[in-house]
Enzyme design. Structure first.
Site, PDB file in Angstrom:
ATOM      1  CB  THR B  82      41.254  53.743  38.937  1.00 55.27           C
ATOM      2  OG1 THR B  82      39.694  53.282  37.763  1.00 55.27           O
ATOM      3  CG2 THR B  82      42.239  52.424  39.120  1.00 55.27           C
ATOM      4  CB  THR B 158      35.506  48.434  37.942  1.00 55.03           C
ATOM      5  OG1 THR B 158      37.096  48.301  37.989  1.00 55.03           O
ATOM      6  CG2 THR B 158      34.931  49.892  36.740  1.00 55.03           C
ATOM      7  CG  ASP B 159      38.467  44.610  41.627  1.00 52.59           C
ATOM      8  OD1 ASP B 159      38.171  44.741  40.136  1.00 52.59           O
ATOM      9  OD2 ASP B 159      39.157  43.812  42.139  1.00 52.59           O
ATOM     10  CE  LYS B 235      36.253  45.438  36.085  1.00 54.58           C
ATOM     11  NZ  LYS B 235      36.654  45.422  36.772  1.00 54.58           N
TER      12      LYS B 235
END
Lengths: 614, 410
Positions: B82, B158-159, B235
């Site tokens: 994103t 980011t996952d 994360k």
């Protein structure tokens, strides 16, 4: 200024924003509770920047907010969550809030949107942590009972409360807000105010909107012929609406006069600011003396017009100053108002000389850091050029008293784009049909007068009261309307005036007390002290006992006998006419614990006994 | 989509009781999305629409950002995410953009820091990342290092960013910073973290660092970005800006915002510490198994034939006694088992309780304080680079890229 609004072609519409009293916020599960800043449990800060719309356009209003890089600080609470912090995607649209908005739409005979899409409206003044306000169009095309057209109703999220400048409190962010937009169908200041009052009445009739200052805000759209559409934000007091309209019309008329005068004079605006920092090195004006940079611009043949009043407390110079402030400067000086503020006549003369200004010209100066000065000068030149067009299209904010100041350009459709994190909501015809229309407060007032025999003002107070439902329930359970009204309205108002915290009194407790009165256990004369005791936190039983201690018939008889004996001479002198005054003495002694009828009966017997014995 | 209308058609919408005008956008499940002139979208039955004209929906204008060729060179290798996403007005969905221009447009401040070139490796959501793409990514980064980039920026969803960062840490020896960056809020919103993360990452890419790192928000405020070692980062939150945390070690640096001052801690690996080297082989027949109470040992059979299995065990590194016989069989047949802990924080120690000692007896290797996912990636790399089981076991117990700390500091 007396104005003929019809001749001027006044067109006005309003947008009403009202907070809804839902259990949870619009896009998260936080309560809709307003907090004190002292209760905050943390803070954080962010920067925002304008983004282009999905069409690649940059919104003009958003662009102007970006002239300064500003850091926004936010206060958090134990009643706010990651959604307000812009740290979690929104929850689904609050259905309770949607039902309230649909109900209001139904009252106004509107057409619901078959599938509701939540949008993001760019707002980068810091009042929304995300940089946009979520808003959804819910229904279109309705009419008020008074005939004014309603164009749309929207369901929006409330912005964060500004504590000061770039410092915000997150408790208010996300409270559901209904936005009702009328058509531009009003042509006098009074009509605008009446329409606002009527919409306010409808909103209150739902019983599901928040109350109190700041929970309802009116935006007014105004234009006159040859003028331009101006949106005035955040008018909180209903009574000021007409005055705001009058003052805006006055401003537009004055700006049009200035335009004509400028054209007549053949006025013009210079393009290049002149550095005059050195002229003020020894100035008595602290602002100018300490300024790193002072720039000046000559407005040819503007003399007298920059300082001309266009509405109470506002001049063309104030408008230019508002534009300049967008660059972070504190304001400006113009020669129409100089010498003043520590600037001497000699300095003005030198300034005019440095700019080759004639007495017909006006010179404007700004003092600040070089970059800010440059930015501010461009804004001043831009606003000065707009004076030739007359009235610029603007969003303005209300100042105290009803005048207004420039906020930002009118936003366009470019500031809206879809909120992709919220699913669309379908409104089925069945759902819309099943919504119950509440009784309008105007009708409630009439009913209270007719059915309960209340006087108009009292009926009005009762109908607008938060205790209205409890009042009606009490009547339904057999309490006489007059007594119920006194308990839920008049007596509370009296106590409130005396400083009693009546808001602490629970409706259920009042109802219990009324039931005790109804069964004769407590005398209705004790209502006021009982309510006072309830406000002090006592239970209904405790309140009745301490405010109106039980007096047995024997006790009562002995009290009456004592009082009568003490006043035997008075009784002999007045005969039966003594009953009234002595009644007062007895009632005072028993503090309303006994029904007046019973007192009266025993007292009469006692008096006739005395009279018989003479 | 509709067969009657095209995106951009001007339409009149007639509903019971009102009509309005707007622009047709799209149709989904029989409901047409119409953008009204006010900017609001509404959904209406397609039957309620009639075409009144067509508008020129101009393609959004792209502005070329001028690059300063005197500045140091940074290569951007983009995989998606994103950080430079845009909203598609047709579908309303957020889509990723990958050209250098797109990223420079999304983060205009970058152009003042460096001269950027971009390699568009792929266009995927990071949940669709695969070891095969890690290999392509490693080769692309290696090529950019070899061709003289001062630093590498890898834009990534980011996952699975932490997996990829760990993979690069093992696959590439780098003398320059290889900086993974992403954003938790999409770039189309004014509050996006893409600008701050992007700027801080670029500054990190120019810094005196020589290893693979992740640079993301350090707190919920826009105050600084943390620099995390690629093998110790995880994360730890689904949505917060500061979701990325270094586990079991200190962060290796930070970048203040908006001043962009980089400070590196003493355990950061410095620029120029080695020659670039690429070892891109991976053994994909590796898995991670999250043990839970009552887990059926028969489930392990699903991984028959796998070369390596990371166990995410309970506490100090356990799984139920019932599991041990099956583990022993598979280990004897050549599967390497590495024990890590669901606790994430702390070191595995299978020498305290009987179960642990039995697991060691069955052939399980203690994964020290490795994060489970990092252990998986490492196992793939180790088994890809040696055919000797004994060597592989030895490598798994050793620190190769900062994934194991020698001491558990307080």
């Amino acid at each position: 200024m007396t104005l003929d609004y019809q001749k001027l072609g006044l067109i006005a519409g309003i947008e009403i924003h009202q907070q809804l009293n839902t259990k949870e916020k619009l896009f998260c599960r936080c309560p809709t509770t307003i907090r004190e800043a002292e209760e905050s449990n943390g803070e954080f800060f962010r920067y925002l920047r304008a983004t282009k719309s999905e069409m690649g356009e940059l919104d003009r209003a958003a662009e102007e907010e970006m002239m300064q890089v500003r850091q926004f600080r936010y206060l958090t609470y134990d009643t706010t969550c990651l959604v307000e912090n812009d740290e979690e995607p929104p929850a689904p649209l609050n259905e309770e809030a949607l039902d309230i908005v649909l109900t209001i739409a139904k009252v106004c005979g509107m057409t619901p949107v078959p599938e509701i899409h939540t949008m993001r409206k760019l707002v980068i003044d810091g009042s929304n942590t995300s940089g946009f306000q979520r808003t959804a169009l819910v229904a279109m095309n309705g009419t008020l009972p008074g005939g004014a057209g309603i164009e749309t109703v929207c369901l929006e999220e409330e912005a964060a409360q500004r504590i000061e400048d770039t410092f915000f409190s997150l408790d208010r962010l996300g409270i559901p807000l209904i936005e009702i937009t009328t058509s531009p169908c009003m042509h006098t200041p009074e009509a605008v105010q009446e329409t606002a009052a009527q919409i306010g009445m409808i909103l209150r009739s739902t019983g599901k909107v928040k109350r109190g200052l700041g929970t309802i805000r009116q935006d007014i759209n105004i234009s006159i012929r040859e003028g331009a559409r101006v949106e005035i934000k955040g008018v909180q007091e209903l009574d000021l609406i007409a005055e705001v309209v009058r003052r805006e019309v006055c401003r537009q008329v004055s700006l049009l006069d200035i335009r004509d005068e400028l054209k007549k004079r053949g006025a013009s605006v210079e393009k290049n600011p002149v550095d005059v920092t050195s002229l003020f090195t020894g100035s008595k004006s602290r602002v100018l003396k300490s300024a790193p940079k002072i720039l000046a611009i000559r407005l040819n043949k503007f003399a007298g017009l920059v300082g001309r009043e266009i509405q109470p407390g506002r001049r063309l110079g104030s408008e230019m100053s508002d534009y300049a402030k967008k660059c972070g400067v504190g304001g400006l000086f113009h020669t129409d108002e100089l010498p003043a503020y520590g600037v001497t006549e000699d300095e003005v003369t030198n300034l005019k000389k440095a700019l080759d200004a004639t007495p017909d010209d006006c010179v404007i100066i700004v003092a600040d850091k070089p970059q800010r000065c440059q930015c501010a000068m461009q804004q001043i030149i831009r606003r000065a050029e707009m004076a030739f067009e007359g009235v610029p299209k603007e969003t303005r904010k209300m100042l105290e008293g009803g005048s207004t100041a420039y906020m930002r350009p009118l936003p366009g459709a470019a500031r809206m784009y879809p909120e992709t994190d919220v699913f669309q909501v379908r409104v089925t015809p069945e759902r819309f049909a099943s919504l119950e229309i509440p009784e309008m407060i105007d009708d409630t007032i009439a009913r209270y007068m007719q059915e309960f025999g209340l006087a108009r003002e009292v009926a009005r107070q009762m109908a607008y009261s938060e205790r209205r439902n409890a009042f009606e329930e009490a009547i339904n359970s057999g309490i006489k309307p007059a007594l119920a009204e006194r308990a839920f309205n008049s007596t509370l108002r009296e106590l409130s005036r005396e400083g009693t915290s009546v808001h602490r009194i629970d409706d259920e407790d009042i109802k219990q007390v009324l039931m005790l009165i109804n069964t004769g256990e407590v005398a209705k004369e004790a209502l006021s002290p009982i309510l006072t005791a309830l406000a002090e936190g006592k239970t209904p039983t405790e309140a009745c006992e301490c405010a109106a201690p039980k007096v047995s018939e024997e006790e009562l008889a002995s009290i009456i006998n004592r009082i009568v004996a003490e006043r035997a001479d008075f009784i002999k002198e007045r005969g039966n006419a003594a009953t009234g005054p002595i009644m007062g003495v007895v009632m005072k002694e028993v503090r309303g614990s006994v029904d007046g009828k019973i007192v009266n009966q025993i007292l009469r017997e006692a008096i006739s006994h005395v009279l018989k014995n003479t | 989509m509709s067969t009657t209308f095209e995106t951009g058609d001007l339409v009149r919408c007639t509903l019971q009781g009102c009509s309005c005008e707007g622009t047709y956008i799209t149709t989904r499940d029989g409901m047409a999305t119409v953008k009204l002139t006010s900017g609001y979208n509404i959904g209406v039955p397609e039957e309620s629409l009639s075409k009144t004209g067509s508008s020129e929906m101009a393609e959004p204008q792209e502005v070329e950002i001028a690059q300063d060729t005197t500045l140091p060179k940074i290569s951007i290798v983009s995989t998606g995410g994103t950080i430079a996403s845009k909203i598609d007005y047709r579908t309303g969905a957020v889509t990723s953009q990958f050209r250098a221009t797109d990223i420079l447009n999304a983060i205009p401040g970058l152009a003042s820091l460096a001269e950027f070139s971009a390699v568009q490796l792929c266009n995927i959501l990071s949940e669709n990342m695969t070891p095969a793409i890690w290999q392509q990514l490693a080769r692309a980064i290696y090529d950019e290092i070899r061709s003289g980039a001062q630093g590498i920026l890898v834009t990534h969803g980011t996952d699975t960013m932490a997996y990829s960062a760990a993979a690069m840490s093992f696959m590439i020896k780098t003398p320059v910073p290889v900086v993974f960056v992403g954003s938790q809020r999409s770039a189309d919103r004014p509050s996006s973290d893409n600008v701050m993360n992007g700027m801080c990452a670029a500054k990190t890419a120019l810094s005196d660092l020589g290893e693979v790192v992740v640079v993301m928000h350090g707190t919920t405020s826009d105050d600084f970005c943390a620099i995390h070692r690629g093998t110790r980062v995880r994360k730890m939150h689904t949505s917060r800006r500061d979701a990325f945390q270094t586990i079991g070690d200190g962060i290796i640096g930070s970048v203040t915002y908006p001043s962009l001052d980089v400070s590196l801690s003493s355990h950061a690996v410095k620029r120029g510490n080695c020659e670039p080297r690429l070892k891109d082989k991976l053994e994909e027949k590796c898995a991670i198994i999250w043990y839970y109470p009552g887990m059926d040992p028969a489930l392990l059979s699903a991984w028959n034939g796998y070369k390596g299995i990371v166990l995410a065990g309970t506490g100090l590194g356990h799984c139920g006694t019932d599991m041990i016989a099956r583990i022993r069989e598979m280990a004897a047949a050549g599967t390497i088992f590495v024990m890590t802990s669901q606790c994430l924080h702390g070191r595995v120690c299978d020498r305290v309780y009987d179960t642990g000692r039995d697991l060691l007896g069955a052939g399980v290797i203690e994964g020290e304080d490795m994060l489970p996912e990092v252990a998986l990636v490492k196992l793939m790399w180790v088994l890809g680079n040696t055919s000797s089981l004994a060597e592989a076991r030895l490598m798994m117990a050793q620190n190769l890229a900062g994934e194991i700390t020698r001491r558990s500091s307080v």
